[in-house]
Design a protein around this motif. Structure first.
Motif, mmCIF file in Angstrom:
data_model
loop_
_atom_site.group_PDB
_atom_site.id
_atom_site.type_symbol
_atom_site.label_atom_id
_atom_site.label_comp_id
_atom_site.label_asym_id
_atom_site.label_seq_id
_atom_site.Cartn_x
_atom_site.Cartn_y
_atom_site.Cartn_z
ATOM 1 N N ARG A 54 0.830 -1.214 0.000
ATOM 2 C CA ARG A 54 0.000 0.000 0.000
ATOM 3 C C ARG A 54 0.865 1.265 0.000
ATOM 4 O O ARG A 54 0.551 2.249 -0.672
ATOM 5 C CB ARG A 54 -0.923 -0.021 1.222
ATOM 6 C CG ARG A 54 -1.935 1.083 1.191
ATOM 7 C CD ARG A 54 -3.123 0.773 2.076
ATOM 8 N NE ARG A 54 -4.014 1.905 2.042
ATOM 9 C CZ ARG A 54 -4.407 2.552 3.121
ATOM 10 N NH1 ARG A 54 -4.047 2.156 4.314
ATOM 11 N NH2 ARG A 54 -5.214 3.583 2.999
ATOM 12 N N VAL A 55 1.964 1.242 0.753
ATOM 13 C CA VAL A 55 2.876 2.392 0.769
ATOM 14 C C VAL A 55 3.527 2.540 -0.601
ATOM 15 O O VAL A 55 3.622 3.654 -1.135
ATOM 16 C CB VAL A 55 3.930 2.246 1.889
ATOM 17 C CG1 VAL A 55 4.935 3.397 1.842
ATOM 18 C CG2 VAL A 55 3.256 2.164 3.263
ATOM 19 N N TRP A 56 3.949 1.432 -1.195
ATOM 20 C CA TRP A 56 4.561 1.480 -2.533
ATOM 21 C C TRP A 56 3.591 2.101 -3.542
ATOM 22 O O TRP A 56 3.966 2.956 -4.332
ATOM 23 C CB TRP A 56 4.974 0.081 -2.976
ATOM 24 C CG TRP A 56 5.614 0.058 -4.327
ATOM 25 C CD1 TRP A 56 5.038 -0.308 -5.510
ATOM 26 C CD2 TRP A 56 6.955 0.446 -4.649
ATOM 27 N NE1 TRP A 56 5.923 -0.182 -6.546
ATOM 28 C CE2 TRP A 56 7.124 0.285 -6.043
ATOM 29 C CE3 TRP A 56 8.027 0.915 -3.902
ATOM 30 C CZ2 TRP A 56 8.309 0.567 -6.698
ATOM 31 C CZ3 TRP A 56 9.220 1.197 -4.555
ATOM 32 C CH2 TRP A 56 9.348 1.031 -5.935
ATOM 33 N N LYS A 57 2.337 1.665 -3.485
ATOM 34 C CA LYS A 57 1.333 2.209 -4.402
ATOM 35 C C LYS A 57 1.180 3.717 -4.190
ATOM 36 O O LYS A 57 1.072 4.477 -5.163
ATOM 37 C CB LYS A 57 -0.014 1.511 -4.207
ATOM 38 C CG LYS A 57 -1.082 2.020 -5.152
ATOM 39 C CD LYS A 57 -2.392 1.282 -4.992
ATOM 40 C CE LYS A 57 -3.420 1.844 -5.973
ATOM 41 N NZ LYS A 57 -4.692 1.142 -5.882
ATOM 42 N N ALA A 58 1.183 4.176 -2.947
ATOM 43 C CA ALA A 58 1.045 5.605 -2.660
ATOM 44 C C ALA A 58 2.221 6.413 -3.212
ATOM 45 O O ALA A 58 2.083 7.592 -3.521
ATOM 46 C CB ALA A 58 0.911 5.834 -1.155
ATOM 47 N N LEU A 59 3.368 5.774 -3.355
ATOM 48 C CA LEU A 59 4.558 6.445 -3.897
ATOM 49 C C LEU A 59 4.623 6.416 -5.421
ATOM 50 O O LEU A 59 5.257 7.278 -6.023
ATOM 51 C CB LEU A 59 5.828 5.787 -3.352
ATOM 52 C CG LEU A 59 6.094 5.932 -1.864
ATOM 53 C CD1 LEU A 59 7.231 5.010 -1.446
ATOM 54 C CD2 LEU A 59 6.410 7.380 -1.508
ATOM 55 N N ASP A 112 1.799 5.178 -7.812
ATOM 56 C CA ASP A 112 0.576 5.237 -8.598
ATOM 57 C C ASP A 112 0.124 6.691 -8.739
ATOM 58 O O ASP A 112 0.009 7.405 -7.737
ATOM 59 C CB ASP A 112 -0.519 4.418 -7.901
ATOM 60 C CG ASP A 112 -1.835 4.489 -8.649
ATOM 61 O OD1 ASP A 112 -1.982 3.735 -9.632
ATOM 62 O OD2 ASP A 112 -2.699 5.294 -8.245
ATOM 63 N N PRO A 113 -0.132 7.159 -9.955
ATOM 64 C CA PRO A 113 -0.473 8.573 -10.155
ATOM 65 C C PRO A 113 -1.658 9.054 -9.309
ATOM 66 O O PRO A 113 -1.578 10.125 -8.694
ATOM 67 C CB PRO A 113 -0.791 8.673 -11.641
ATOM 68 C CG PRO A 113 -0.042 7.551 -12.266
ATOM 69 C CD PRO A 113 -0.049 6.440 -11.243
ATOM 70 N N LEU A 114 -2.738 8.305 -9.260
ATOM 71 C CA LEU A 114 -3.912 8.745 -8.490
ATOM 72 C C LEU A 114 -3.649 8.714 -6.989
ATOM 73 O O LEU A 114 -4.039 9.624 -6.256
ATOM 74 C CB LEU A 114 -5.128 7.898 -8.839
ATOM 75 C CG LEU A 114 -5.652 8.062 -10.266
ATOM 76 C CD1 LEU A 114 -6.794 7.081 -10.549
ATOM 77 C CD2 LEU A 114 -6.087 9.488 -10.526
ATOM 78 N N ALA A 115 -2.965 7.665 -6.524
ATOM 79 C CA ALA A 115 -2.660 7.560 -5.097
ATOM 80 C C ALA A 115 -1.689 8.658 -4.667
ATOM 81 O O ALA A 115 -1.855 9.270 -3.604
ATOM 82 C CB ALA A 115 -2.091 6.175 -4.775
ATOM 83 N N LYS A 116 -0.678 8.949 -5.488
ATOM 84 C CA LYS A 116 0.301 9.967 -5.107
ATOM 85 C C LYS A 116 -0.314 11.362 -5.118
ATOM 86 O O LYS A 116 0.026 12.206 -4.289
ATOM 87 C CB LYS A 116 1.528 9.910 -6.017
ATOM 88 C CG LYS A 116 2.663 10.780 -5.481
ATOM 89 C CD LYS A 116 3.999 10.439 -6.051
ATOM 90 C CE LYS A 116 5.088 11.230 -5.352
ATOM 91 N NZ LYS A 116 6.423 10.934 -5.865
ATOM 92 N N ALA A 117 -1.251 11.602 -6.027
ATOM 93 C CA ALA A 117 -1.906 12.920 -6.091
ATOM 94 C C ALA A 117 -2.686 13.222 -4.812
ATOM 95 O O ALA A 117 -2.947 14.392 -4.516
ATOM 96 C CB ALA A 117 -2.826 12.993 -7.300
ATOM 97 N N GLN A 118 -3.031 12.199 -4.038
ATOM 98 C CA GLN A 118 -3.771 12.399 -2.788
ATOM 99 C C GLN A 118 -2.926 13.037 -1.693
ATOM 100 O O GLN A 118 -3.457 13.629 -0.765
ATOM 101 C CB GLN A 118 -4.328 11.065 -2.279
ATOM 102 C CG GLN A 118 -5.335 10.436 -3.203
ATOM 103 C CD GLN A 118 -6.528 11.347 -3.424
ATOM 104 O OE1 GLN A 118 -7.149 11.818 -2.473
ATOM 105 N NE2 GLN A 118 -6.844 11.608 -4.670
ATOM 106 N N TRP A 119 -1.595 12.916 -1.789
ATOM 107 C CA TRP A 119 -0.761 13.423 -0.695
ATOM 108 C C TRP A 119 0.434 14.261 -1.141
ATOM 109 O O TRP A 119 0.935 15.062 -0.365
ATOM 110 C CB TRP A 119 -0.256 12.254 0.168
ATOM 111 C CG TRP A 119 0.693 11.337 -0.551
ATOM 112 C CD1 TRP A 119 0.376 10.232 -1.285
ATOM 113 C CD2 TRP A 119 2.111 11.465 -0.624
ATOM 114 N NE1 TRP A 119 1.497 9.665 -1.815
ATOM 115 C CE2 TRP A 119 2.590 10.398 -1.412
ATOM 116 C CE3 TRP A 119 3.037 12.373 -0.099
ATOM 117 C CZ2 TRP A 119 3.937 10.221 -1.694
ATOM 118 C CZ3 TRP A 119 4.386 12.194 -0.374
ATOM 119 C CH2 TRP A 119 4.828 11.124 -1.159
#
Length: 177
Positions: free
Chosen positions: A47-52, A54-61
């Motif tokens: 999940r942390v890897w995806k947040a770093l 994935d374009p949509l996940a990274k745009a959240q933070w």
């Protein structure tokens, strides 16, 4: 997404103040700085890897909260040779640009990238950043090491470290939601 610790006026003033500290007359200089930050997240490594990555996940933070800065451009391609760009206008004034190239991508383990920061058209720094992830049961330890060269009168490495810490805290909030 709400960021309770984020004060847009402070960040706009910080960018304006940073720009004001850069002399109008070009004086060539380089100031070097290195910092290391760590965070432990109550989230699985995937999940942390995806947040770093994935374009949509990274745009959240990654970046300012929506409504505080006009996003002019945002793209991400996490692979060796891939690029990431985030460009925004603060309070209708200063344009900041984060322009990165990824050099080393080991899935679920490590990212190494170099990036330039610009205020308006002026390059203020060039950095090498290493992000490492380690699984700790259901939790993930994230470690960031950055070496920066702050250019031509812009020598505020402390605010880069603070800003990176704020982004890591925003990542933690996005993982908790």
């Amino acid at each position: 997404m709400s960021r309770s610790s984020f004060d847009a006026d402070d960040h706009i003033e910080t960018h304006a103040a940073a720009k004001a500290r850069i002399p109008d007359e070009l004086v060539r200089s380089v100031t070097h700085a290195t910092f290391h930050l760590e965070r432990m997240y109550d989230a699985a490594l995937a999940r942390v890897w995806k947040a770093l990555t994935d374009p949509l996940a990274k745009a959240q933070w990654f970046g300012p909260p929506s409504g505080q800065v006009e996003i002019l451009e945002r793209s991400i391609d996490v692979r060796p040779g891939g690029r990431e760009l985030l460009k925004g206008r603060w309070g209708g004034h200063v344009v900041s640009t984060f322009d990165a190239t990824y050099y080393d991508v080991i899935d679920h383990e490590r990212l190494v990238y170099c990036y330039e920061m610009h205020l308006d058209e002026r390059k203020i720094s060039v950095s090498v950043a290493t992000v490492q992830l380690k699984s700790d049961g259901k939790r993930t330890r994230l470690m960031v090491t950055e070496q920066g060269a702050f250019l031509d009168g812009y020598d505020d490495a402390g605010s880069r470290e603070r800003g990176t810490g704020e982004l890591l805290d925003a990542l933690g909030r996005s993982l908790a939601s």
